[in-house]
Design an enzyme around this catalytic site. Structure first.
Site: not given
Lengths: 89, 786
Positions: B86, B170-171, B342, B379-380
């Site tokens: 990516k 997510c967090m 997650m 995650g982000q």
């Protein structure tokens, strides 16, 4: 174009065989080997061919890993833009 | 330059770079400088990658005003020149042909191009009419300044706390886990610990696909002759399993029992670090965030339930497997890192399981030491830097503060130079509550930036089916299923089309400069909010004035004249990011989360906070928090100092949190578990990565993974259409059996990246009562061959 380069890792004992396999692939050139493996550059006519070549590098016998480290797509940027729209629901 | 020569030129540069990565040295022309002219004639600048929470360093090559090349940043200690699939295509993701380039307003059911003035007027008029029922849904992919601007506008301006991010999805459990365990958010350890661990334990995550560069950082140690053992605890076999030494499959939610089971064995055998526990921990019991005191003896008695036989009963893990885990923690000479993402956070007891993994590390003393830590992977790309540090959550304020605390409100009012009493003390809606309120009409409008809730919220029919009836503003770069519902769509600048700062999983704040212009009329999200704020100021809204009666977002030039940054040409001519960052930085110091000065970030590949000037006058980062000699705020002589400990005693808490089954489990009518998640090739809802042909070809559509035995019983082969149905919705997808991953028997997995296959029509919106984070990893479905 596009032009990419990889770090291709293999054991010293496998280097001769891996070198032969790599040089047999169209669009592939090798740099100077070290005890870790080879720096490799690929030059393909299309991005699809570039992706497929990258996968073939990974699958060669004796190759522990083929990691992409550089990617230049300047000559195909417009084609990529034209090609890229995901399917709609 | 003739084409043939140019190709040669670029190939030489590419090969030279690969040689340098191999040797671990810098090319002669690519020094530690952050902008270089490359051998290939391109201008190269640094930036953190646009995608995951690893925060890899990327060098972006620009020619004639376009991004045309990418290489890994050799100088960045996170990835040392390596990127994943990516990352290499982040540049291509800027140039999809359907990029949004003009503001749009829905008229007669259709989105129609309008001027920026018309769009800003429309948004400001709506907010002016209904300021208290307008929400802001932001993102862990917001830059730090995008989050800060939205916070100042909403909380410091409108006095409205309804700001929540997709990072709630997510967090949030990791955040509340850390706060309840050691009193403050964000990890103690850092990526350096991955280079030193003897054993790495994965608690329900798949880093081979989700954090691939960090994964290769661990696995490549083996190629260098180092011994590193990986134990994969999961509900399905993945690419991570293939390179792990042990695979321990567990029943969904059984992780709660496994963690307690390990502690049971440690205490029963006496093989826990008594000294570390006595020095650094207290014990707590209860279901909520406060709990009640507990003695060690009471805790030990409480643990008696979690025998290996009980753990096998609820988690499906064999006693020998549990003993293996306990043995690793019991070995005083073994360095152990636990990693999770997650699987533990998107969990109806996400806060509890976070607490429990810290318990295991605290009891064994494997914390706060090089190579031994419990590490939450983010995650982000900026869930840490933006959502968590800037506090873009309904209950929070920047710098670890909360709206309910009067001192915190006062501090923020002073730093924002707004009148006392401006900030509302009542927490705003969390994400699920926000969308439920929009669904009911209790909230009348919402501004969505850098996220796609109509694809990513759970139980979509209950959360987003009425959004078309609300005043929905969406700032994005491409059309999405959320822009399809919008009243106003604003075209945004993306990644290196704007100045920015991100903060990654290991507290590394990283900066980049704008390198290319956004297409058409696309503009920075920061500017969009400031423009709306100024229109409201013109309309006389009192919240848009600071304490001096000036516009809320007033920055002055060197002559003391306010810069009209609500005008695009003025905004674009200045680095407003730096101005906002300098305003933000003081907020970070109260809780010892000091971020580095802007120029230090410009001149480096990021710095891990707290960043404090040392006795030599050098700005020094902190690899490991709470550790003496690394964290400047640690009390001397303590070795490890949890200086924000909940009980104000500089200790962390070991929590007695029980096993509890999930709210929805398979039954006769819905006999399968459904788990959802990402795949290597696609980022989140695929809006960027599906526009990269190579990534789209590699993973063109969604699928449902089945266990081969289940598939055989149902006569399902790869490619067969399969209907997946829950109590909430249904979806048909092609089956994939014996592909890259294999679910356990009685379970299926579906990725969520494909907008034509909305698996979130099927998922459940149940959430952890403490963190409010929904559980996307487990609900009950039926599977039918079509």
């Amino acid at each position: 174009m596009p032009i990419s380069s990889y770090v291709v890792r293999c054991l010293p004992a496998d280097q001769a065989a891996v070198r032969e396999e790599l040089l047999a692939l169209p669009g592939v050139e090798l740099g100077e080997a070290t005890e870790k493996g080879f720096p490799v550059v690929t030059d393909t006519p299309t991005t699809r061919a570039a992706t497929e070549l990258g996968e073939r590098l990974q699958d060669l016998p004796g190759v522990q890993s083929a990691v992409l480290v550089y990617h230049n797509f300047e000559d195909v940027a417009d084609d990529l833009a034209a090609a890229a729209t995901p399917p709609k629901p | 330059m003739p084409l043939a020569n140019r190709r040669l030129f670029i190939k030489q540069a590419a090969l030279s770079f690969a040689s340098c990565v191999m040797a671990g040295s810098l090319p002669r022309n690519l020094t530690a400088a952050t902008t270089v002219e490359g051998e290939d004639g391109l201008t190269w600048q640094k930036a953190p990658c646009r995608f995951c929470g690893t925060g890899c360093g990327v060098m972006v090559g620009v020619k004639d005003g376009r991004v045309v090349a990418v290489q890994g940043d050799l100088e960045n200690p996170v990835n040392k020149g390596l990127l994943c699939a990516k990352g290499y295509h982040a540049g291509v993701a800027l140039y999809g042909k359907d990029r949004l380039t003009t503001p749009l307003i829905r008229r007669d059911g259709k989105l129609q191009p309008v001027s920026w003035e018309a769009a800003i007027d429309t948004i400001a008029s709506e907010i002016h009419a209904r300021p208290a029922t307008f929400g802001f849904y932001g993102s862990g992919q917001w830059t730090v300044m995008e989050g800060f601007t939205a916070m100042k506008f909403m909380k410091g301006g409108l006095g409205n706390n309804h700001v929540d991010p997709n990072a709630r999805l997510c967090m949030a459990s990791a955040v509340v886990g850390m706060i309840t365990t050691y009193g403050v958010d964000e990890p103690s350890g850092c990526y350096d610990d991955f280079d030193l661990a003897d054993t790495v334990i994965l608690w329900g995550n798949n880093p081979a696909e989700m954090h691939p560069v960090l994964w290769s950082r661990i696995i490549d140690r083996r190629a260098k002759g180092q011994q590193v053992e990986v134990i994969d605890m999961a509900t399905r076999r993945t690419r991570s399993t293939e390179q792990s030494d042990h695979y321990i499959e567990f029943t969904p939610q059984g992780d709660l029992a496994i963690a307690n089971g390990i502690c049971h064995l440690l205490v029963k055998s006496g093989k826990y670090d008594k000294e570390w526990v006595a020095k650094h921990c207290n014990f707590r019991q209860g279901a909520d965030a406060d709990g009640e005191a507990m003695t060690f003896e009471e805790y030990a008695k409480w643990l008696e339930t979690y025998t290996p036989e009980y753990v096998q009963q609820v988690a499906g893990v064999r006693p020998k497997q549990l003993q293996l885990l306990a043995d690793r923690f019991a070995d005083p000479d073994r360095k152990v890192v636990s990693l999770w993402c997650m699987g533990m956070n998107q969990h109806t007891r996400g806060t509890w399981i976070n607490n429990l993994v810290y318990n295991v590390h605290f009891l064994s003393g494997k914390f706060g030491k090089p190579g031994s830590t419990a590490f939450s992977l983010t995650g982000q790309p900026s869930a840490c830097g933006t959502c968590r540090e800037v506090g873009t959550l309904g209950h929070a304020l920047p710098g670890g503060r909360i709206v309910a605390n009067p001192e915190h409100r006062q501090q923020c009012e002073e730093l924002w130079n707004v009148p006392a009493g401006r900030i509302n003390s009542k927490p705003g809606h969390h994400a699920v509550a926000l969308f439920e309120a929009l669904q009911k009409g209790d909230m009348t409008g919402c501004w969505v930036q850098v996220t796609n809730p109509a694809q990513t919220m759970p139980n979509l029919n209950a959360m987003t089916s009425k959004l078309r009836d609300r005043f929905l503003v969406v700032s994005d770069i491409y059309p999405t299923v959320t822009t399809d519902l919008a009243t106003v769509v604003l075209p945004s600048a993306m990644w290196v089309e704007k100045n920015g700062v991100f903060g990654n999983s290991e507290r590394r704040t990283q900066q980049w400069f704008k390198m290319v212009n956004p297409p058409g009329e696309a503009r920075d999200d920061v500017w969009q909010v400031i423009a709306v704020a100024h229109k409201l100021f013109e309309m006389g809204h009192p919240g848009m004035k600071n304490k001096d009666g000036e516009f809320l977002f007033t920055f002055k030039d060197q002559d003391g004249k306010p810069l009209e940054i609500w005008k695009w040409e003025v905004f674009n001519a200045h680095n407003v990011d730096e101005m906002l960052y300098n305003e933000y930085r003081p907020f970070t110091m109260m809780k010892h989360k000091d971020v580095a000065p802007y120029q230090e970030l410009v001149n480096s590949r990021g710095m891990r906070w707290p960043v404090v000037k040392n006795s030599d006058g050098i700005w020094q980062e902190t690899p490991r928090r709470f550790v003496e000699g690394e964290d400047p705020y640690v009390k001397p002589g303590t070795a490890v100092d949890f200086y924000w400990g909940k009980l104000k005693d500089h200790k962390a808490l070991i929590w007695a949190r029980p096993y509890e089954p999930p709210p929805e489990v398979p039954d006769d009518k819905y006999p399968f578990w459904l788990c959802t998640g990402r795949v290597l090739e696609h980022w989140h809802s695929g809006t960027m990565t599906r526009r990269v042909p190579q990534l789209h070809r590699a993973m063109p559509k969604a699928y449902v993974e089945l266990n081969p035995e289940d598939a055989a019983k149902m006569n399902i082969s790869t490619g067969d259409p399969v209907k997946i149905t829950s109590r909430r919705g249904t979806l048909t997808l092609p089956a994939w059996i014996n592909g890259r991953s294999t679910p356990a028997k009685g379970a299926v997995f579906v990725p969520f990246f494909a907008e034509e296959s909305l698996i979130n029509l099927v998922t459940l919106e149940a959430f952890c009562p403490l963190s409010k984070q929904p559980d996307y990893k487990k609900c009950a479905v039926t599977i039918t061959k079509v």
